[in-house]
Design a protein around this motif. Structure first.
Motif, PDB file in Angstrom:
ATOM      1  N   VAL A   1       0.808  -1.182   0.133  1.00  0.00           N
ATOM      2  CA  VAL A   1       0.148   0.045  -0.079  1.00  0.00           C
ATOM      3  C   VAL A   1       0.881   1.163  -0.044  1.00  0.00           C
ATOM      4  CG1 VAL A   1      -1.915   1.211   1.278  1.00  0.00           C
ATOM      5  CG2 VAL A   1      -1.578  -1.203   1.421  1.00  0.00           C
ATOM      6  N   ASP A   2       0.488   2.073  -1.006  1.00  0.00           N
ATOM      7  CA  ASP A   2       1.638   3.166  -1.242  1.00  0.00           C
ATOM      8  C   ASP A   2       0.628   4.492  -1.480  1.00  0.00           C
ATOM      9  OD1 ASP A   2       4.595   3.917  -0.866  1.00  0.00           O
ATOM     10  OD2 ASP A   2       3.584   5.403  -2.107  1.00  0.00           O
ATOM     11  N   ARG A   3       0.788   5.829  -1.226  1.00  0.00           N
ATOM     12  CA  ARG A   3       0.081   6.766  -1.805  1.00  0.00           C
ATOM     13  C   ARG A   3       0.158   6.909  -3.365  1.00  0.00           C
ATOM     14  NH1 ARG A   3       2.202  11.437   1.257  1.00  0.00           N
ATOM     15  NH2 ARG A   3       4.038   9.746   1.498  1.00  0.00           N
ATOM     16  N   GLU A   4       1.609   6.639  -3.792  1.00  0.00           N
ATOM     17  CA  GLU A   4       1.818   6.713  -5.132  1.00  0.00           C
ATOM     18  C   GLU A   4       1.771   5.360  -5.873  1.00  0.00           C
ATOM     19  OE1 GLU A   4       2.432   9.427  -6.792  1.00  0.00           O
ATOM     20  OE2 GLU A   4       2.271  10.444  -5.020  1.00  0.00           O
ATOM     21  N   PHE A   5       0.928   5.234  -6.607  1.00  0.00           N
ATOM     22  CA  PHE A   5       0.660   3.823  -7.404  1.00  0.00           C
ATOM     23  C   PHE A   5       1.922   3.225  -8.069  1.00  0.00           C
ATOM     24  CE2 PHE A   5      -1.062   0.623 -10.043  1.00  0.00           C
ATOM     25  CZ  PHE A   5      -1.724  -0.298  -9.303  1.00  0.00           C
TER      26      PHE A   5
ATOM     27  N   THR B   1      -8.315   1.616  -1.131  1.00  0.00           N
ATOM     28  CA  THR B   1      -8.912   0.319  -1.270  1.00  0.00           C
ATOM     29  C   THR B   1      -8.410  -0.678  -0.022  1.00  0.00           C
ATOM     30  OG1 THR B   1      -7.308  -0.204  -2.893  1.00  0.00           O
ATOM     31  CG2 THR B   1      -9.438   0.783  -3.673  1.00  0.00           C
ATOM     32  N   TYR B   2      -7.198  -0.305   0.234  1.00  0.00           N
ATOM     33  CA  TYR B   2      -6.604  -1.537   1.146  1.00  0.00           C
ATOM     34  C   TYR B   2      -7.418  -1.823   2.512  1.00  0.00           C
ATOM     35  CZ  TYR B   2      -4.485   1.438   5.100  1.00  0.00           C
ATOM     36  OH  TYR B   2      -4.193   1.923   6.411  1.00  0.00           O
TER      37      TYR B   2
ATOM     38  N   ILE C   1       2.185  -7.068   5.275  1.00  0.00           N
ATOM     39  CA  ILE C   1       1.797  -5.787   4.688  1.00  0.00           C
ATOM     40  C   ILE C   1       2.958  -4.862   4.601  1.00  0.00           C
ATOM     41  CG2 ILE C   1       0.015  -4.057   4.844  1.00  0.00           C
ATOM     42  CD1 ILE C   1      -1.638  -5.944   6.617  1.00  0.00           C
ATOM     43  N   VAL C   2       3.274  -4.310   3.469  1.00  0.00           N
ATOM     44  CA  VAL C   2       4.274  -3.293   3.490  1.00  0.00           C
ATOM     45  C   VAL C   2       3.258  -2.060   2.929  1.00  0.00           C
ATOM     46  CG1 VAL C   2       6.005  -2.388   1.847  1.00  0.00           C
ATOM     47  CG2 VAL C   2       5.836  -4.881   2.248  1.00  0.00           C
ATOM     48  N   ILE C   3       3.519  -0.974   3.927  1.00  0.00           N
ATOM     49  CA  ILE C   3       2.593   0.212   3.808  1.00  0.00           C
ATOM     50  C   ILE C   3       3.389   1.467   4.040  1.00  0.00           C
ATOM     51  CG2 ILE C   3       2.114  -0.080   6.224  1.00  0.00           C
ATOM     52  CD1 ILE C   3      -0.991   0.788   5.193  1.00  0.00           C
ATOM     53  N   ASP C   4       3.085   2.540   3.501  1.00  0.00           N
ATOM     54  CA  ASP C   4       3.600   3.827   3.604  1.00  0.00           C
ATOM     55  C   ASP C   4       3.321   4.244   5.046  1.00  0.00           C
ATOM     56  OD1 ASP C   4       3.659   6.862   3.896  1.00  0.00           O
ATOM     57  OD2 ASP C   4       4.131   6.556   1.688  1.00  0.00           O
ATOM     58  N   SER C   5       4.426   4.876   5.825  1.00  0.00           N
ATOM     59  CA  SER C   5       4.251   5.194   7.135  1.00  0.00           C
ATOM     60  C   SER C   5       2.850   6.161   7.550  1.00  0.00           C
ATOM     61  CB  SER C   5       5.429   5.519   7.731  1.00  0.00           C
ATOM     62  OG  SER C   5       6.005   6.667   7.202  1.00  0.00           O
TER      63      SER C   5
ATOM     64  N   GLY D   1      -2.796  -9.256  12.252  1.00  0.00           N
ATOM     65  CA  GLY D   1      -1.901 -10.634  12.532  1.00  0.00           C
ATOM     66  C   GLY D   1      -1.020 -10.631  11.585  1.00  0.00           C
ATOM     67  N   SER D   2      -0.926  -9.813  10.314  1.00  0.00           N
ATOM     68  CA  SER D   2       0.141  -9.734   9.531  1.00  0.00           C
ATOM     69  C   SER D   2       1.607  -9.169  10.034  1.00  0.00           C
ATOM     70  CB  SER D   2      -0.334  -9.030   8.307  1.00  0.00           C
ATOM     71  OG  SER D   2      -1.421  -9.735   7.555  1.00  0.00           O
ATOM     72  N   GLY D   3       2.702  -9.787   9.271  1.00  0.00           N
ATOM     73  CA  GLY D   3       3.938  -9.035   9.586  1.00  0.00           C
ATOM     74  C   GLY D   3       3.812  -7.628   8.912  1.00  0.00           C
ATOM     75  N   LEU D   4       4.323  -6.770   9.466  1.00  0.00           N
ATOM     76  CA  LEU D   4       4.435  -5.479   8.808  1.00  0.00           C
ATOM     77  C   LEU D   4       5.918  -4.597   8.420  1.00  0.00           C
ATOM     78  CD1 LEU D   4       1.962  -3.510  11.485  1.00  0.00           C
ATOM     79  CD2 LEU D   4       1.433  -4.491   9.174  1.00  0.00           C
ATOM     80  N   VAL D   5       5.791  -4.018   7.364  1.00  0.00           N
ATOM     81  CA  VAL D   5       7.012  -3.218   6.916  1.00  0.00           C
ATOM     82  C   VAL D   5       6.402  -1.789   6.618  1.00  0.00           C
ATOM     83  CG1 VAL D   5       8.906  -3.061   5.294  1.00  0.00           C
ATOM     84  CG2 VAL D   5       8.369  -5.471   6.183  1.00  0.00           C
ATOM     85  N   PHE D   6       7.118  -0.821   7.153  1.00  0.00           N
ATOM     86  CA  PHE D   6       6.820   0.449   6.972  1.00  0.00           C
ATOM     87  C   PHE D   6       7.849   1.323   6.035  1.00  0.00           C
ATOM     88  CE2 PHE D   6       5.078   0.765  11.295  1.00  0.00           C
ATOM     89  CZ  PHE D   6       3.717   0.198  11.068  1.00  0.00           C
ATOM     90  N   THR D   7       7.310   1.960   5.080  1.00  0.00           N
ATOM     91  CA  THR D   7       7.887   2.607   4.094  1.00  0.00           C
ATOM     92  C   THR D   7       7.929   4.249   4.275  1.00  0.00           C
ATOM     93  OG1 THR D   7       6.440   2.707   2.346  1.00  0.00           O
ATOM     94  CG2 THR D   7       7.794   0.784   2.416  1.00  0.00           C
TER      95      THR D   7
END
Length: 111
Positions: free
Chosen positions: A6-10, A35-36, A48-52, A67-73
């Protein structure tokens, strides 16, 4: 492994998808900030890789409950040492170093 990006920039999200599908045996779903939540409700994701900037309020509660592992960008230098209230979650700088991104996702998935 199933990953939601998920990112603000597609185009940024598509770049993450390309890096991860090339480096890992995974299925990647790209979603927008609008939509996420639907994607979260419709299926399980290992990571889930998601914009902070998208993790506040209700979104943060749902991410924790997933319950998903998370990674912030992030683009923010201040966020690189981690985000308050999200101890132990990897933060990856934009623009991405492919190796750092892949390693953060592997760690979040506990592979």
């Amino acid at each position: 492994m199933r990953i939601l990006v998920v990112d603000r920039e597609f185009l940024v999200a598509m770049e993450v998808e390309a890096v991860l599908t090339e480096a890992l045996a995974c299925e990647v779903q790209v979603a927008t900030p609008h939509t996420y939540m639907v994607e979260l409700e419709s299926g399980w994701f290992d990571v889930i890789v998601i914009d902070s900037r998208l993790i506040g309020g209700e979104a943060g509660l749902r991410l924790r409950a997933s319950g998903s592992g998370l990674v912030f960008t992030t683009l923010s230098v201040e966020d690189m040492d981690g985000l308050k209230g999200w101890d132990g979650i990897s933060v990856v700088a934009k623009p991405f170093n492919d190796r750092h991104l892949v390693e953060a996702v592997k760690n979040a998935a506990q592979v």
